[in-house]
Write an enzyme that holds these catalytic residues in place. Structure first.
Site: not given
Ligand SMILES: O=C([O-])CC(=O)C(=O)O
Ligand SMILES: [Mg+2]
Length: 561
Positions: A100, A153, A171, A242-243, A265-266, A414
């Protein structure tokens, strides 16, 4: 997924060994080797999962580079999932940063170089008219959690095209390792709508669709087709976005959140973990949430998601909405977001600072910088979600500390290379007084003779438990209330806030326990809010227990085809 004592499988011989969900390697017993024609295909010894894990750990330690360790672990995942998860659970602290954040970032950047074999589904734009068929022909019927990305992203690393697939895989590994979701019921999906990353477009080894990104109406049409197909194939699945790029993330969430069980999630996971960490930090500092002044660096969907969550919590702590909003300052690359700024995104508009309210501020230029905000607003909390390293400078942090004895500082970007500040510097600049939480893992810091653990304020503390609760109670939607109880449950487990010792957040080794606690509260809230069927407390606890898969082998018997 209900874990059965005995599993009946029609596979045989090398087909059984080649299926990562069924393979047990040397742990197949003599009887099983006899029944499944495995004699001769394996060395003589029968091993326990502990022995296998020990060998895998020794091999893992032989690799010195994190990316090599990542490749090694992913290889075990692709050959024996049970062993992979037992290894992760046994060595959580050492393996999590490899599978991760931060190493997964490097794995995404080099996806096409380190690729060994496929996992999950790759759905590319040129195949858009076959999405239904692709999902229908996917061999596993009982999919309960999907993580999907379009790779635009990836962490703070921008557009990684098809390489973004590393994130859904990572994830979902955490869904299993930290939330007990059976790996057979998880599915990573990459939506390949091209990439604008020239390094990838120019790379002859690049594996994705070599084309600039599809945008606007065509993109939304594609997303609609995908979501419709998911709803047809797995109507009760939990779908995690996600992302996605900031310009799409909120739009997609609002478009689908009332039509299926999904969350971003972000935006929501990050907001929930940050809120939980903040509650714990405020308790440690000895204040109340309603009295905090919070400055954000980064006014994107993640920053705005966190800000809205904090506003809700401040209102629960007695403030009116406008009082709460006055305590929030959003700074992005053009400076403080004010009501005079043109071209603000939808979700930024409610978070602007009124120019009139700050007309007395002493500022250096028309664009109000982070430093200006810190000098004038005297924030007690500073949160970084900018993806830009180093912007929490010594000058800014020292200025903040002058007006606040225990500043709460969270460089959340991150991976590690994007953090807005190094925890060691933050503690040094504040004589050990800062309460620090980061997005990626950092080693403990020693400052003025005291050891400080650095909390990893990462959504990994939230989504596995959230998912476990949703699956156990069969929730049909993800509500704000469910995310809020997840935050509060996490905060209630803070060692530092509860005992004055240890980290602001529990160590990663206890994520499993935290996930169970979060799952129970999420499930109760889902029932309370009417998005899940009622069951007794005992049934609920049983269901969580039964849903939780603990990476042990079951015994196999032959089933006919
Ligand atoms: O993956 C992580 O570590 C946290 C996250 O969602 C992100 O940074 O996009
Ligand atoms: Mg993310």
């Amino acid at each position: 997924m209900l874990v059965k004592e005995t599993l009946y499988t029609p596979y045989n011989g090398s087909l059984l060994l080649e299926n990562p969900l069924l393979n047990k390697g040397l742990a197949f017993t003599d009887n099983e080797r006899q029944a499944f024609n495995l004699h001769g295909l394996l060395p003589h010894k029968v091993e326990t999962i502990q022995e296998q894990t020990e060998r895998a750990w020794d091999q893992f330690c032989q690799f010195k580079k994190d990316i090599s360790r990542h490749i090694y672990l992913r290889n075990i995942q692709d050959t024996n999932e049970t062993l992979f998860y037992n290894l992760l659970r046994t060595h959580m602290k050492d393996t999590l940063p490899i599978i991760y954040t931060p190493t997964v970032g490097e794995a995404c950047e080099h996806f096409s170089d380190i690729y060994r074999r496929g996992r999950g589904l790759f759905i590319s734009w040129p195949n858009r008219h076959n999405i239904d068929e692709m999902l229908q022909s996917f061999s596993r019927n009982d999919i309960r959690v999907i993580v999907v990305t379009d790779g635009e992203r990836i962490l703070g690393l921008g557009d990684q095209g098809v390489g973004g697939m590393g994130i859904p895989i990572g994830k979902l590994s955490l869904y299993t390792a930290c939330g007990g979701i059976h790996p057979a019921s998880t599915l990573p999906i990459m939506l390949d709508v091209g990439t604008n990353n020239t390094r990838h477009l120019d790379d002859p080894l690049y594996m994705g669709w070599r084309h600039p990104r599809i945008t606007d109406d065509q993109y939304i049409e594609f997303m609609d087709m995908f979501v419709e197909a998911v709803k047809n194939r797995w109507p009760n699945v939990l779908l995690q976005f996600e992302d996605f790029a900031q310009k799409n993330a909120t739009k997609l969430l609002n478009r689908y959140r009332d039509t299926l069980c999904c969350f971003n999630d972000d935006i929501q996971g990050t907001a929930a973990v940050t809120a939980g960490t903040l509650i714990a930090a405020v308790k440690t500092a000895g204040g109340r949430l309603r009295d905090q002044r919070v400055v954000f660096l980064g006014g994107g969907s993640a920053g705005c998601g966190i800000a809205e969550k904090i506003i809700t919590l401040m209102m629960e702590d007695g403030l009116s909405e406008s009082q709460a909003r006055n305590n929030i300052f959003m700074v992005d690359r053009f400076g403080l977001l004010t009501d005079e700024m043109p071209n603000l995104l939808d979700f930024q508009q409610k978070l602007v600072t009124a120019r009139d309210a700050i007309s007395h501020w002493d500022v250096e230029t028309a664009n109000i910088s982070l430093k200006d905000v810190v000098r004038n607003a005297h924030p007690t909390v500073m949160i970084g979600v900018s993806g830009q390293p180093g912007l929490f400078s010594e000058e800014i942090v020292k200025e903040m500390h002058q007006h606040c004895p225990r500043p709460i500082i969270m460089p959340l970007s991150n991976p590690t290379s994007r953090a807005e500040a190094q925890p060691k510097d933050l503690l040094e600049w504040t004589q050990g007084q800062a309460l620090v939480a980061t997005g990626s893992p950092f080693a403990p810091v020693s400052c003025l003779g005291q050891e400080h653990e650095i909390a990893q304020c990462n959504n990994a503390y939230i989504f596995p438990g959230l998912g476990l609760g949703i699956l156990a109670v069969k929730a049909s939607r993800v509500t704000d209330g469910m995310l809020s109880v997840a935050s509060k449950t996490l905060a209630a487990h803070s060692p530092l806030a509860n005992t004055g010792k240890g980290g602001l957040l529990p160590p990663v080794e206890s994520i499993e326990e935290i996930s169970m606690a979060i799952a129970l509260e999420v499930a109760r809230m889902a029932q309370q809010e009417g998005v899940a069927p009622m069951m007794s407390e005992e049934e609920l606890l049983n269901s969580i227990e039964k849903t939780y898969w603990k990476a042990n082998y079951t015994s196999y018997k032959r089933a006919s085809l």
